[in-house]
Design a protein around this motif. Structure first.
Motif, PDB file in Angstrom:
ATOM      1  N   GLU A   1      -0.523  10.991  -3.094  1.00  0.00           N
ATOM      2  CA  GLU A   1      -0.700  11.423  -4.492  1.00  0.00           C
ATOM      3  C   GLU A   1      -1.919  10.750  -5.110  1.00  0.00           C
ATOM      4  O   GLU A   1      -2.642  11.343  -5.890  1.00  0.00           O
ATOM      5  N   GLU A   2      -2.114   9.477  -4.786  1.00  0.00           N
ATOM      6  CA  GLU A   2      -3.326   8.812  -5.298  1.00  0.00           C
ATOM      7  C   GLU A   2      -3.948   7.963  -4.184  1.00  0.00           C
ATOM      8  O   GLU A   2      -3.288   7.627  -3.205  1.00  0.00           O
ATOM      9  N   HIS A   3      -5.259   7.631  -4.365  1.00  0.00           N
ATOM     10  CA  HIS A   3      -6.021   7.065  -3.257  1.00  0.00           C
ATOM     11  C   HIS A   3      -6.180   5.551  -3.306  1.00  0.00           C
ATOM     12  O   HIS A   3      -7.015   5.001  -2.596  1.00  0.00           O
ATOM     13  N   SER A   4      -5.422   4.858  -4.117  1.00  0.00           N
ATOM     14  CA  SER A   4      -5.545   3.405  -4.137  1.00  0.00           C
ATOM     15  C   SER A   4      -5.068   2.846  -2.795  1.00  0.00           C
ATOM     16  O   SER A   4      -4.274   3.473  -2.083  1.00  0.00           O
ATOM     17  N   VAL A   5      -5.571   1.666  -2.464  1.00  0.00           N
ATOM     18  CA  VAL A   5      -5.147   1.015  -1.225  1.00  0.00           C
ATOM     19  C   VAL A   5      -3.634   0.804  -1.254  1.00  0.00           C
ATOM     20  O   VAL A   5      -2.931   1.061  -0.274  1.00  0.00           O
ATOM     21  N   LYS A   6      -3.134   0.358  -2.384  1.00  0.00           N
ATOM     22  CA  LYS A   6      -1.706   0.069  -2.518  1.00  0.00           C
ATOM     23  C   LYS A   6      -0.855   1.321  -2.247  1.00  0.00           C
ATOM     24  O   LYS A   6       0.125   1.278  -1.498  1.00  0.00           O
ATOM     25  N   ALA A   7      -1.266   2.442  -2.852  1.00  0.00           N
ATOM     26  CA  ALA A   7      -0.484   3.671  -2.708  1.00  0.00           C
ATOM     27  C   ALA A   7      -0.501   4.168  -1.261  1.00  0.00           C
ATOM     28  O   ALA A   7       0.547   4.477  -0.680  1.00  0.00           O
ATOM     29  N   ILE A   8      -1.695   4.240  -0.666  1.00  0.00           N
ATOM     30  CA  ILE A   8      -1.792   4.778   0.700  1.00  0.00           C
ATOM     31  C   ILE A   8      -1.116   3.831   1.682  1.00  0.00           C
ATOM     32  O   ILE A   8      -0.321   4.246   2.535  1.00  0.00           O
ATOM     33  N   LEU A   9      -1.426   2.536   1.562  1.00  0.00           N
ATOM     34  CA  LEU A   9      -0.809   1.570   2.470  1.00  0.00           C
ATOM     35  C   LEU A   9       0.718   1.598   2.326  1.00  0.00           C
ATOM     36  O   LEU A   9       1.455   1.559   3.315  1.00  0.00           O
ATOM     37  N   GLY A  10       1.178   1.724   1.077  1.00  0.00           N
ATOM     38  CA  GLY A  10       2.618   1.821   0.827  1.00  0.00           C
ATOM     39  C   GLY A  10       3.233   2.995   1.572  1.00  0.00           C
ATOM     40  O   GLY A  10       4.294   2.865   2.198  1.00  0.00           O
ATOM     41  N   SER A  11       2.562   4.145   1.538  1.00  0.00           N
ATOM     42  CA  SER A  11       3.074   5.332   2.231  1.00  0.00           C
ATOM     43  C   SER A  11       3.077   5.130   3.749  1.00  0.00           C
ATOM     44  O   SER A  11       3.987   5.577   4.444  1.00  0.00           O
ATOM     45  N   VAL A  12       2.031   4.455   4.263  1.00  0.00           N
ATOM     46  CA  VAL A  12       1.990   4.188   5.711  1.00  0.00           C
ATOM     47  C   VAL A  12       3.182   3.306   6.092  1.00  0.00           C
ATOM     48  O   VAL A  12       3.895   3.586   7.065  1.00  0.00           O
ATOM     49  N   VAL A  13       3.411   2.267   5.309  1.00  0.00           N
ATOM     50  CA  VAL A  13       4.517   1.347   5.597  1.00  0.00           C
ATOM     51  C   VAL A  13       5.867   2.092   5.542  1.00  0.00           C
ATOM     52  O   VAL A  13       6.697   1.970   6.437  1.00  0.00           O
TER      53      VAL A  13
ATOM     54  N   LEU B   1      -1.705  -4.117   7.293  1.00  0.00           N
ATOM     55  CA  LEU B   1      -0.559  -3.428   7.885  1.00  0.00           C
ATOM     56  C   LEU B   1       0.260  -4.385   8.764  1.00  0.00           C
ATOM     57  O   LEU B   1       1.504  -4.384   8.719  1.00  0.00           O
ATOM     58  N   GLU B   2      -0.440  -5.226   9.535  1.00  0.00           N
ATOM     59  CA  GLU B   2       0.280  -6.187  10.380  1.00  0.00           C
ATOM     60  C   GLU B   2       1.122  -7.130   9.516  1.00  0.00           C
ATOM     61  O   GLU B   2       2.249  -7.473   9.868  1.00  0.00           O
ATOM     62  N   LYS B   3       0.569  -7.532   8.364  1.00  0.00           N
ATOM     63  CA  LYS B   3       1.292  -8.424   7.465  1.00  0.00           C
ATOM     64  C   LYS B   3       2.542  -7.731   6.899  1.00  0.00           C
ATOM     65  O   LYS B   3       3.625  -8.329   6.802  1.00  0.00           O
ATOM     66  N   GLU B   4       2.386  -6.456   6.564  1.00  0.00           N
ATOM     67  CA  GLU B   4       3.491  -5.720   5.938  1.00  0.00           C
ATOM     68  C   GLU B   4       4.623  -5.414   6.911  1.00  0.00           C
ATOM     69  O   GLU B   4       5.795  -5.483   6.550  1.00  0.00           O
ATOM     70  N   VAL B   5       4.277  -4.992   8.141  1.00  0.00           N
ATOM     71  CA  VAL B   5       5.330  -4.511   9.045  1.00  0.00           C
ATOM     72  C   VAL B   5       5.548  -5.397  10.269  1.00  0.00           C
ATOM     73  O   VAL B   5       6.511  -5.191  11.018  1.00  0.00           O
ATOM     74  N   GLY B   6       4.650  -6.364  10.490  1.00  0.00           N
ATOM     75  CA  GLY B   6       4.841  -7.273  11.618  1.00  0.00           C
ATOM     76  C   GLY B   6       4.707  -6.621  12.987  1.00  0.00           C
ATOM     77  O   GLY B   6       5.307  -7.068  13.961  1.00  0.00           O
ATOM     78  N   ILE B   7       3.935  -5.547  13.054  1.00  0.00           N
ATOM     79  CA  ILE B   7       3.711  -4.875  14.346  1.00  0.00           C
ATOM     80  C   ILE B   7       2.207  -4.878  14.632  1.00  0.00           C
ATOM     81  O   ILE B   7       1.401  -4.569  13.747  1.00  0.00           O
ATOM     82  N   LYS B   8       1.851  -5.239  15.874  1.00  0.00           N
ATOM     83  CA  LYS B   8       0.439  -5.277  16.268  1.00  0.00           C
ATOM     84  C   LYS B   8      -0.205  -3.918  16.018  1.00  0.00           C
ATOM     85  O   LYS B   8       0.345  -2.886  16.419  1.00  0.00           O
ATOM     86  N   THR B   9      -1.360  -3.920  15.352  1.00  0.00           N
ATOM     87  CA  THR B   9      -1.961  -2.661  14.912  1.00  0.00           C
ATOM     88  C   THR B   9      -3.374  -2.490  15.467  1.00  0.00           C
ATOM     89  O   THR B   9      -4.125  -3.454  15.571  1.00  0.00           O
ATOM     90  N   PHE B  10      -3.693  -1.245  15.864  1.00  0.00           N
ATOM     91  CA  PHE B  10      -5.018  -0.897  16.373  1.00  0.00           C
ATOM     92  C   PHE B  10      -5.573   0.232  15.514  1.00  0.00           C
ATOM     93  O   PHE B  10      -4.899   1.244  15.300  1.00  0.00           O
ATOM     94  N   VAL B  11      -6.796   0.043  15.042  1.00  0.00           N
ATOM     95  CA  VAL B  11      -7.399   1.016  14.126  1.00  0.00           C
ATOM     96  C   VAL B  11      -8.576   1.711  14.806  1.00  0.00           C
ATOM     97  O   VAL B  11      -9.370   1.069  15.499  1.00  0.00           O
ATOM     98  N   ASP B  12      -8.673   3.014  14.643  1.00  0.00           N
ATOM     99  CA  ASP B  12      -9.865   3.744  15.097  1.00  0.00           C
ATOM    100  C   ASP B  12     -10.119   4.863  14.097  1.00  0.00           C
ATOM    101  O   ASP B  12      -9.296   5.082  13.205  1.00  0.00           O
ATOM    102  N   ASN B  13     -11.244   5.564  14.236  1.00  0.00           N
ATOM    103  CA  ASN B  13     -11.473   6.627  13.257  1.00  0.00           C
ATOM    104  C   ASN B  13     -10.715   7.894  13.637  1.00  0.00           C
ATOM    105  O   ASN B  13     -10.354   8.119  14.794  1.00  0.00           O
ATOM    106  N   ASP B  14     -10.472   8.738  12.642  1.00  0.00           N
ATOM    107  CA  ASP B  14      -9.570   9.877  12.830  1.00  0.00           C
ATOM    108  C   ASP B  14     -10.025  10.864  13.908  1.00  0.00           C
ATOM    109  O   ASP B  14      -9.188  11.388  14.652  1.00  0.00           O
ATOM    110  N   VAL B  15     -11.346  11.086  14.037  1.00  0.00           N
ATOM    111  CA  VAL B  15     -11.779  12.051  15.054  1.00  0.00           C
ATOM    112  C   VAL B  15     -11.693  11.479  16.467  1.00  0.00           C
ATOM    113  O   VAL B  15     -11.335  12.183  17.412  1.00  0.00           O
TER     114      VAL B  15
END
Lengths: 326, 326
Positions: free
Chosen positions: B41-53, B105-119
């Protein structure tokens, strides 16, 4: 045939061209211990193969090394290849069709032979012993009558699915643009090769434009790199404009390749670059930069090849050393 | 944080977009055991990260798996990344700048995370679990509002010197051509993306040309893939012409990539391909063929992506499995 690959100290690199054959005996560090040059007078398989064999024997003799002490021969051939058989399928500039080069040469000299195409070999030479030493990913571009290329990824030649990767001259930069020798339109080769540069100058001459080139040649085919360099020294505007146009297209192609492959280095060789590199390189770099994002362009090197005529024989040697390891 | 990588049976793939977030719990074979979709709904870090969590927690709960039983999270993010830190440097469509996504994300969920670009992630998904399964070298092209790409070489994502490889949308196909969002001219994206197609149709409408699209939308931005598909179903000549033009440019770009990289397969996805692939693919293939030598083109496959919306979450899962191995 010998198979003392692991303890040999010498290999031979051969550069097999349409006008001359170069052979060199090379040690593991890339030092040339002996070299031989043969003019090619006729293009029959017998004549060219004969010159290659003479070259191989001559460098052994010069260095006091017996053929059975040589670990292998790496040879760069023009045209399309059958890599499985080490055969030349079609090389228009020497009129060869389906010549089993590896088998013929191994039979004649009794030394294990590895065949690759001339631009791959030139790229490998510059990567292993020249300006590209130490890079992981590099793209070689050879700008002469045509434009050929070779790609190094992870420190090794990259071949692709049909083993034809590196046809950089046939990237389309201007769809619907000038006709290319390949039958297509707007390829880099049709825009920036020596032939493309000469075509633009010749067209200007036909239109009656003033250029010193008109006094230097009698036909379009005579506008070779030396003539271009001479005209630039005389500050010929038409020639400089045509070369700048070519440089811009080469820069655009490099920009696209930076966006897509993002290699660490571009190595620019071939007759046009050898004669006119210092004039063209700054413009090539600037156009490449303008055609990429800053974060993609950062740190990427666009360099002149350093080995000149030795790129082929040293690349052949590098191929032999590489293949003997595996 | 868990580090039971070697004996875990689950990873989570996350596709983080500007309009929705998809998360899926995936097993080693690529089977999706649970999935969750969150509207953004909105693009703030908090909102998007919250939805991911929330998404991560929801798929665990659905499958009855505790977060500490999950080996890792692979997440595809838009924009440019700092791969070392797993941070989003700049993602214009969600207005993010310098967000340390992995750490947060690792801090929020405690799971090892790997980031890459969407394409890259989409390409990896199709390569590992979709149409590209089993190929060594493949190129993914995603044609939507823009055109993005990912490159697989030797079975793995290829990043290049600045880790920016795959910017296929910014290959120049028509130097001096239409302006691209990147500031350059004549890029593939400026010629064949959904925005480019829409721009051509909108220009025709402004000129008073007859097209059913005029009755379907009120402004250029509303000419989305669904509208294009609708217009094609109604045999709208203007739309069909614009799509054919885009298909030809995509074919030319693929032809250039065949000449240069010669990958085994091209995987075409994204909104435009999903809506119009069956109409565009034959023309794309034909143009690619016409822009290559027969010996380069032979056997190379140009295919529609198969996983649709699942490419992102399955790609994220594939990234996590791949990285946990090493």
């Amino acid at each position: 045939m010998n198979d003392r690959a692991s303890n040999t100290h010498h290999v031979i690199g051969v550069d097999m061209g349409g006008t001359k054959i170069l052979a060199a005996l090379v040690d593991r560090s890339g030092k040339i211990l002996a070299r031989e040059k043969k003019r090619v007078e006729e293009h029959s398989v017998k004549a060219i193969l004969g010159s290659v064999v003479e070259g191989v024997k001559a460098v052994c003799q010069q260095a006091g090394v017996k053929p059975d002490q040589v670990g292998g021969i790496g040879i760069g051939a023009p045209g399309t290849l059958d890599f499985e058989r080490g055969a030349v399928l079609f090389a228009p500039n020497i009129h060869w069709r389906n010549v089993p080069l590896r088998a013929l040469l191994e039979k004649e000299v009794g030394i294990k032979t590895f065949v690759d195409n001339d631009v791959n070999i030139g790229t490998l030479g510059e990567h292993t012993y020249g300006v590209g030493k130490g890079t992981q990913d590099a793209v070689g571009m050879f700008i002469g009558t045509g434009i050929g290329g070779g790609i190094i990824l992870g420190g090794k030649l990259f071949y692709g699915f049909n083993k034809t990767a590196g046809e950089i001259g046939h990237m389309v930069l201007e769809s619907g643009g000038p006709k290319c020798g390949c039958g297509n339109r707007g390829c880099l080769e049709a825009l920036a090769s020596r032939s493309a540069i000469a075509r633009r100058i010749w067209r200007a001459i036909k239109k009656g434009k003033k250029t010193v080139v008109a006094g230097l040649v009698k036909k379009e085919q005579e506008i070779v790199s030396g003539v271009l360099a001479e005209a630039v020294r005389k500050r010929d505007r038409i020639t400089i404009k045509s070369l700048e146009k070519a440089a811009r297209y080469i820069g655009i192609a490099i920009g696209s390749l930076i966006n897509v492959i993002n290699p660490e280095m571009f190595i620019l060789g071939g007759g046009v670059m050898e004669a006119l590199g210092p004039m063209m390189l700054p413009l090539i770099r600037e156009c490449a930069r303008r055609n990429t994002f800053p974060q993609c362009f950062r740190g990427i090197k666009i360099c002149a090849a350093r080995l000149g005529d030795d790129a082929g024989v040293l690349g052949g040697a590098a191929l032999a050393w590489e293949r003997l390891k595996t």
